[in-house]
Design an enzyme around this catalytic site. Sequence first.
Site, PDB file in Angstrom:
ATOM      1  N   CYS A  94      -1.752   8.725 -16.283  1.00 33.61           N
ATOM      2  CA  CYS A  94      -3.180   9.558 -16.383  1.00 33.61           C
ATOM      3  C   CYS A  94      -3.109  10.956 -16.178  1.00 33.61           C
ATOM      4  CB  CYS A  94      -4.399   8.750 -15.711  1.00 33.61           C
ATOM      5  SG  CYS A  94      -3.980   6.964 -16.049  1.00 33.61           S
TER       6      CYS A  94
HETATM    7  C1  UGA Z   1      -6.241   8.530 -11.794  1.00 28.66           C
HETATM    8  C2  UGA Z   1      -7.589   8.772 -11.217  1.00 28.66           C
HETATM    9  O1  UGA Z   1      -7.504   8.770  -9.848  1.00 28.66           O
HETATM   10  C3  UGA Z   1      -8.445   7.625 -11.745  1.00 28.66           C
HETATM   11  O2  UGA Z   1      -9.775   7.855 -11.246  1.00 28.66           O
HETATM   12  C4  UGA Z   1      -8.357   7.442 -12.886  1.00 28.66           C
HETATM   13  O3  UGA Z   1      -9.379   6.270 -13.443  1.00 28.66           O
HETATM   14  C5  UGA Z   1      -6.877   7.240 -13.432  1.00 28.66           C
HETATM   15  O4  UGA Z   1      -6.283   8.175 -13.303  1.00 28.66           O
HETATM   16  C6  UGA Z   1      -7.081   7.034 -15.138  1.00 28.66           C
HETATM   17  O5  UGA Z   1      -7.388   7.888 -15.730  1.00 28.66           O
HETATM   18  O6  UGA Z   1      -6.848   5.771 -15.458  1.00 28.66           O
HETATM   19  P1  UGA Z   1      -4.165   6.997 -10.875  1.00 28.66           P
HETATM   20  O7  UGA Z   1      -3.338   7.769 -11.899  1.00 28.66           O
HETATM   21  O8  UGA Z   1      -3.868   5.560 -10.619  1.00 28.66           O
HETATM   22  O9  UGA Z   1      -5.736   7.268 -11.134  1.00 28.66           O
HETATM   23  O10 UGA Z   1      -3.600   7.661  -9.664  1.00 28.66           O
HETATM   24  P2  UGA Z   1      -3.932   8.532  -8.339  1.00 28.66           P
HETATM   25  O11 UGA Z   1      -4.377   8.023  -7.338  1.00 28.66           O
HETATM   26  O12 UGA Z   1      -5.280   9.609  -8.953  1.00 28.66           O
HETATM   27  O13 UGA Z   1      -2.702   9.521  -8.173  1.00 28.66           O
HETATM   28  C7  UGA Z   1      -2.334  10.208  -9.244  1.00 28.66           C
HETATM   29  C8  UGA Z   1      -0.895  11.048  -8.664  1.00 28.66           C
HETATM   30  O14 UGA Z   1      -1.473  12.041  -7.853  1.00 28.66           O
HETATM   31  C9  UGA Z   1       0.098  10.494  -7.849  1.00 28.66           C
HETATM   32  O15 UGA Z   1       1.340  10.784  -8.277  1.00 28.66           O
HETATM   33  C10 UGA Z   1      -0.307  10.795  -6.386  1.00 28.66           C
HETATM   34  O16 UGA Z   1       1.026  10.681  -5.738  1.00 28.66           O
HETATM   35  C11 UGA Z   1      -0.959  12.273  -6.620  1.00 28.66           C
HETATM   36  N1  UGA Z   1      -1.768  12.937  -5.553  1.00 28.66           N
HETATM   37  C12 UGA Z   1      -3.032  12.317  -5.490  1.00 28.66           C
HETATM   38  C13 UGA Z   1      -1.470  13.863  -4.719  1.00 28.66           C
HETATM   39  O17 UGA Z   1      -0.157  14.499  -4.922  1.00 28.66           O
HETATM   40  N2  UGA Z   1      -2.072  14.345  -3.895  1.00 28.66           N
HETATM   41  C14 UGA Z   1      -3.393  13.795  -3.659  1.00 28.66           C
HETATM   42  O18 UGA Z   1      -4.188  14.210  -2.651  1.00 28.66           O
HETATM   43  C15 UGA Z   1      -3.860  12.924  -4.331  1.00 28.66           C
END
Ligand code: UGA
Length: 414
Positions: A259
């Site tokens: 996403c």
């Molecule tokens: C993301 C959004 O958080 C959701 O709200 C949204 O609905 C979804 O995309 C979507 O569009 O369907 P997701 O892709 O499941 O959700 O994962 P996240 O938890 O957002 O993490 C994304 C990436 O960011 C991961 O690789 C994670 O490791 C990284 N991340 C996250 C960081 O490097 N630092 C952080 O502080 C948080």
Amino acid sequence: MKISIIGAGYVGLVSAICFAKMDNEVTLIDIDKDKIHTIGKGISPIHEEGLDELLGQVPLKVSTDYLDTMSSEVIFICVGTPSDDRGIILEPIKKALERLAGILKTRQDYCVVVVKSTVAPGTTDETVIPILEKSGKKAGKDFGVCMSPEFLSEGKAINDFMYPMRVIIGEYDKRSGAVVNRLFQNFNAPTMRTSLKTAEMIKLASNAFLATKISFINEVGNICKRLGVDTHEVAKGMGFDDRIGPKFLNAGLGFGGSCLPKDLRMIITKAKALGYLPDILEGVLKVNDGQAMQLLNLLKKHIRPKDAVIGLLGLAFKPDTDDVRDSRAIGIVESLLQEGATIRAYDPLAAKNFSLLFPQIEYVSREEVLDSDAILIVTEWEEFRHLDYTGKIVIDGRGIIKAREARIYEGIYW
Ligand code: UGA
């Protein structure tokens, strides 16, 4: 209510099961016979906390036939929107809409078609409605149209669905929005009704903002590393300010998944098509694309990858999922292979999916990874917080405190 959900991917399956749990009569439709067969047997084709249990509990009708949408009051479009170098590929969603138009043609009663797939602003007005109107029926008169984006996070999708932070209903007209509003009225979440294009933009801007927070703290991390300061401590200190908040300030290897990277590219492409150069968003992507190299540069301070055995802890794009789409591990493995390293990798769930992309590397136990010449921590799985790293060379991309006991330890931003 009687609902149909088209597309049994991540969003479609979770939505179907959760709507069914809330006493709606749900039919889940996908043209992929194997997938529908598996779900029909009560087995989830994806790994998601709580999904298997719910699948066995709730009544859910599954089908490969669009005719089964016939008596639904609301039809959700949850078809995947993959992307390539040229941008988002709309073919799957267009095909689904064409099939649906074939059904609308013969329907006598009113129903509302709701786009849930993430699409660029303007797509529902400019692409979805014209295809549906090929049925000879008129939007706003014979059928309704809404765009209601999903905000599910992998690993906690069921919780996110059941307890949403907000419900966004983009509506073609008031009548369409009222039907969808009725479906969401028991969710006890702030609900916003708006235009179709605004709803599409809320989704993209939300993900772009989350990505910006991550690249921002990683950029701060690049400065902290040179200062000899721990970025996690800086983020903690910043997060007490409730205008900033502590969430999504976890510095490290950056963001992956299906996403954030894709949606960011989508909003950048749209902005450029409109004649605007989005400098900040381009920067967010650029910082993120450089993360793998940051980690490898730290590795090279301590070991020459050529002919060395490099162990990877973690392959999934984040913990608690088997999803490797746009995982930061991909760029790391590509670079290490180019440099002539031998790679051993371990991931509790994602090794199988990763092996489809990289069959040439070794998939081993975590103990065997610990036996490598150097270890890279790529995903912050809980179990990696309890390993014995003494005597090892560890380059940590995700902030695993226990790994600091290693003989040589380097954190990407701390
Ligand atoms: C993301 C959004 O958080 C959701 O709200 C949204 O609905 C979804 O995309 C979507 O569009 O369907 P997701 O892709 O499941 O959700 O994962 P996240 O938890 O957002 O993490 C994304 C990436 O960011 C991961 O690789 C994670 O490791 C990284 N991340 C996250 C960081 O490097 N630092 C952080 O502080 C948080």
